[in-house]
Scaffold this motif. Structure first.
Motif, PDB file in Angstrom:
ATOM      1  N   CYS A 288      48.914 103.819  55.713  1.00 25.31           N
ATOM      2  CA  CYS A 288      50.079 102.933  55.888  1.00 25.31           C
ATOM      3  C   CYS A 288      51.220 103.556  56.096  1.00 25.31           C
ATOM      4  CB  CYS A 288      50.106 102.105  54.727  1.00 25.31           C
ATOM      5  SG  CYS A 288      51.209 100.509  54.892  1.00 25.31           S
ATOM      6  N   CYS A 291      53.846 101.645  53.255  1.00 21.90           N
ATOM      7  CA  CYS A 291      53.777 102.018  51.667  1.00 21.90           C
ATOM      8  C   CYS A 291      53.248 103.381  51.447  1.00 21.90           C
ATOM      9  CB  CYS A 291      53.025 100.876  50.986  1.00 21.90           C
ATOM     10  SG  CYS A 291      51.465 100.947  50.980  1.00 21.90           S
ATOM     11  N   CYS A 311      46.911  97.099  56.016  1.00 23.14           N
ATOM     12  CA  CYS A 311      46.790  97.630  54.959  1.00 23.14           C
ATOM     13  C   CYS A 311      46.385  96.977  53.720  1.00 23.14           C
ATOM     14  CB  CYS A 311      48.249  98.450  54.672  1.00 23.14           C
ATOM     15  SG  CYS A 311      48.460  99.050  52.974  1.00 23.14           S
ATOM     16  N   HIS A 313      47.076  97.249  50.932  1.00 20.06           N
ATOM     17  CA  HIS A 313      47.919  97.326  49.759  1.00 20.06           C
ATOM     18  C   HIS A 313      48.809  96.296  49.870  1.00 20.06           C
ATOM     19  CE1 HIS A 313      45.644 100.607  47.481  1.00 20.06           C
ATOM     20  NE2 HIS A 313      45.566 101.055  48.637  1.00 20.06           N
ATOM     21  N   CYS A 314      49.638  96.327  51.142  1.00 16.77           N
ATOM     22  CA  CYS A 314      50.939  95.594  51.462  1.00 16.77           C
ATOM     23  C   CYS A 314      50.728  94.759  52.523  1.00 16.77           C
ATOM     24  CB  CYS A 314      51.990  96.639  51.484  1.00 16.77           C
ATOM     25  SG  CYS A 314      51.841  97.611  53.026  1.00 16.77           S
TER      26      CYS A 314
HETATM   27 ZN   LIG Z   1      50.634  99.389  52.949  1.00 18.03          ZN
END
Ligand SMILES: [Zn+2]
Length: 358
Positions: A288, A291, A311, A313-314
């Motif tokens: 990503c 992040c 992504c 995660h984010c």
């Molecule tokens: Zn990310």
């Protein structure tokens, strides 16, 4: 010298022999892996690693020491008995180390064979009881055991005797064939065990030590060419020489087998289940840009998208494809399960947001 002193003398070596033993041991050793060499590894590989390390340690220390003692002592009439004493240990340990290699393979592959007859019997006897956890005062748990009826006992015993298979190389090969595709690594391990002449000779020697002839005896049982029956034959120093000569080749063959198992585990070369044989599994490593987290996603899913994957995660779409890698079936499934869980969680949150906004 009395008999005790003489026997204890089997363990005393002069300085030159000690140096030779140390040098020989180094030559036999297998490098112990500290971790799995690929970052694309399944939990099964991590589990298999601890069993592998036990086998490698046994080979490098116990087996290599005995092998090195036998090959480092000069063979003559004075030393022969002493060498034969250690040779017996060598053949016991050699076959034991093969057994441990198969146990490690069984554990890594989750073939679910039982490691020994004793454990099988213990499992059967444990099933003669029903265990009930009871919470006691102070919060600790006590397990209460109640025996089942005699009739149930007989049924349990009959069922488990049939269901539980004790691990032998033959049983293991059958069990692997039923469950998995046969890979080159697995095939070669069994070929080394079954086809190499030095290993066949070692098995025969080990079995005859267990059942009839100690190598330290002055005679052995043979079959007469003329009378076609059992005869007693006195041992010669060349019999011992031939057995010592088997050490180098049998150590090398076992080392090749353990190295194959090691490659399977540290590179996570786990075989596909039989119904998916020849199927190939690929994952994509994604980074990503927002992040900086790395994500691993199924390649076939990535290939259906008309944009870069989001992504995990984010939720940024600003991601970069780093590499596409071939992985084992269990690792692919592990990533797939994680992806499904994350996706469901993501939609749950989205849904919650909609409900709140309404
Ligand atoms: Zn990310």
């Amino acid at each position: 010298m009395d008999i005790v002193g003489k026997t204890i003398g089997y363990y005393s070596f002069n300085t030159i022999t000690k140096v030779k033993i140390k040098k020989a041991m180094k030559e036999y050793s297998i490098v112990i892996p500290n971790s799995i060499y690929t970052k694309y590894k399944s939990m099964l590989a991590i589990y298999g690693l601890s069993f592998l390390n036990e086998v490698v340690n046994y080979y490098n220390n116990d087996l290599a020491l005995t092998a090195s003692i036998c090959t480092s002592l000069p063979l003559n009439e004075k030393t022969e008995k002493k060498i034969c004493f250690h040779l017996e240990h060598y053949f016991f340990r050699l076959i034991a180390c093969w057994d441990y290699t198969f146990i490690a393979l069984n554990e890594f592959l989750h073939t679910e064979l039982i490691s020994s007859k004793d454990i099988k019997q213990k499992i059967i006897e444990e099933n003669f009881f029903v265990s009930i956890p009871v919470k006691k005062e102070g919060g600790y748990i006590e397990i209460l055991r109640f025996p089942v009826s005699e009739e149930e006992k007989k049924e349990v015993e009959k069922k488990l005797k049939k269901e539980l298979t004790v691990l032998t190389p033959v049983n293991l090969k059958v069990a692997i064939n039923k469950k998995y595709e046969m890979t080159d690594h697995i095939r070669q391990i069994f070929e080394l065990y079954n086809n190499e002449d030095a290993i066949q000779q070692a098995k025969t020697i080990r079995n005859s030590i267990v059942h009839s002839d100690s190598l330290t005896k002055k005679f052995s049982f043979e079959v007469s060419d003329l009378f076609k029956g059992q005869v007693i034959s006195s041992k010669t120093i060349s019999d011992t020489r031939n057995k010592i000569d088997l050490i180098f080749s049998s150590m090398e063959i076992l080392k090749r087998a353990i190295t194959l198992l090691k490659e399977m585990i540290i590179l996570d070369l786990f075989p596909n289940r039989i119904e998916n044989q020849l199927k190939e599994y690929y994952l994509h490593l994604i980074k990503c840009e927002k992040c900086n987290e790395e994500n691993i996603i199924m390649a076939d899913f990535v290939e259906t998208l008309d944009h870069n994957p989001v992504c995990l995660h984010c939720n940024s779409e600003n991601t970069k494809l780093i590499e596409k890698v071939k992985v084992s079936e269990p690792f692919y499934e592990q990533i797939l399960m994680k992806f499904i869980e994350d996706t469901l969680e993501y939609y749950d949150q989205e849904l919650e947001g909609i409900i709140v906004n309404e």
